[in-house]
Design a protein around this motif. Sequence first.
Motif, short mmCIF file in Angstrom:
data_model
loop_
_atom_site.label_atom_id
_atom_site.label_comp_id
_atom_site.label_asym_id
_atom_site.label_seq_id
_atom_site.Cartn_x
_atom_site.Cartn_y
_atom_site.Cartn_z
N GLY A 1 1.49 -2.03 3.77
CA GLY A 1 2.72 -2.40 4.46
C GLY A 1 3.76 -1.31 4.44
N CYS A 2 3.41 -0.13 4.92
CA CYS A 2 4.31 1.03 4.85
C CYS A 2 5.66 0.73 5.49
CB CYS A 2 3.67 2.24 5.53
SG CYS A 2 2.37 3.02 4.55
N GLN A 3 6.72 1.19 4.84
CA GLN A 3 8.08 1.05 5.33
C GLN A 3 8.66 2.42 5.62
OE1 GLN A 3 10.16 -1.16 2.30
NE2 GLN A 3 8.72 -2.88 2.36
N LEU A 4 9.76 2.46 6.36
CA LEU A 4 10.35 3.73 6.74
C LEU A 4 10.76 4.55 5.53
CD1 LEU A 4 12.60 2.69 9.77
CD2 LEU A 4 10.30 3.65 9.81
N GLU A 5 11.22 3.88 4.46
CA GLU A 5 11.63 4.61 3.26
C GLU A 5 10.46 5.17 2.47
OE1 GLU A 5 12.23 0.13 2.45
OE2 GLU A 5 12.55 1.55 4.08
N ASP A 6 9.22 4.84 2.86
CA ASP A 6 8.04 5.41 2.20
C ASP A 6 7.76 6.83 2.66
OD1 ASP A 6 7.55 3.11 0.71
OD2 ASP A 6 6.32 2.22 2.28
N ALA A 7 8.41 7.27 3.72
CA ALA A 7 8.20 8.64 4.21
C ALA A 7 8.69 9.63 3.15
CB ALA A 7 8.94 8.85 5.52
N ALA A 8 7.78 10.47 2.65
CA ALA A 8 8.10 11.40 1.58
C ALA A 8 6.90 12.32 1.38
CB ALA A 8 8.44 10.66 0.29
#
Length: 276
Positions: A101-108
Amino acid sequence: MVCRRVLWAFVVSTCLGSSVAQKVTQPQPEMSVQEAETATLACTYDTSRTDYYLFWYKQPPSGEMIFIIRQEAFKQQNATDNRFSVNFQKATKNFSLRISGCQLEDAAVYFCALTQPVNSGGSDYGKLTFGQGTILAVHPNIKDPDPAVYQLRSPTSSNTSVCLFTDFDSNANVSQDQKSTVISSNSTALDMRAMDSKSNGALHWSDSPDFMCDSTFKDKTFYPSSGFPCDATLTEKGFETDMNLNFQNLSVIGLRILFLKVAGFNLLMTLRLWSS
């Protein structure tokens, strides 16, 4: 003499054991997923030790290194923490990270790491060996994209012209044309929580007030208003500060304060008359 030889042999074996190289490899330099999808980041490692610890860290754009999850080599059960879980295969020395369930804040940038205990109790860790890192990009789930172009200008300079592109599809190419002299930003995911919606955004600006918005992109077909010039003189009046409206608001506030003072003075004089 025998004791010295035994001690020397112990020291040499310890030094050689600690000098065995550890290696961590992340075969995916970059990876991208859509929002709410599952991302699996691969990691392999190499060590001659049987007692070691494996970690996953993430580094967001702010720069700090954030711990995510840890796996102990002597545990068979895979570590899990909310949306993060690992697939630990000791026999093949694989240690992948699964983000559901990837979320936008997982971008890293995600880093796989390996270390070994420096004492028999395993309470102290040795030096961490990191992989090269995997850049994870999470594209927002844009529902019914409706591309739009907004014309803006600087309040201090009429020569600065800005084009704001919003709500375009995540697969649209918004990279800058190499021949263009216009300054542009990369596509950014906008999470408008107050409106419970998400959008893509990109900015292009120039000191020339008559440059065309459609001449700044390689892909000139993803937005509908490609024929509009980004002209500073066409800025909507609604973006400008209405001085008359501000003056009226201040006048109303002043009259209310004056009314309260008068009412308070009358009440005070009435109480004094009653008390006398």
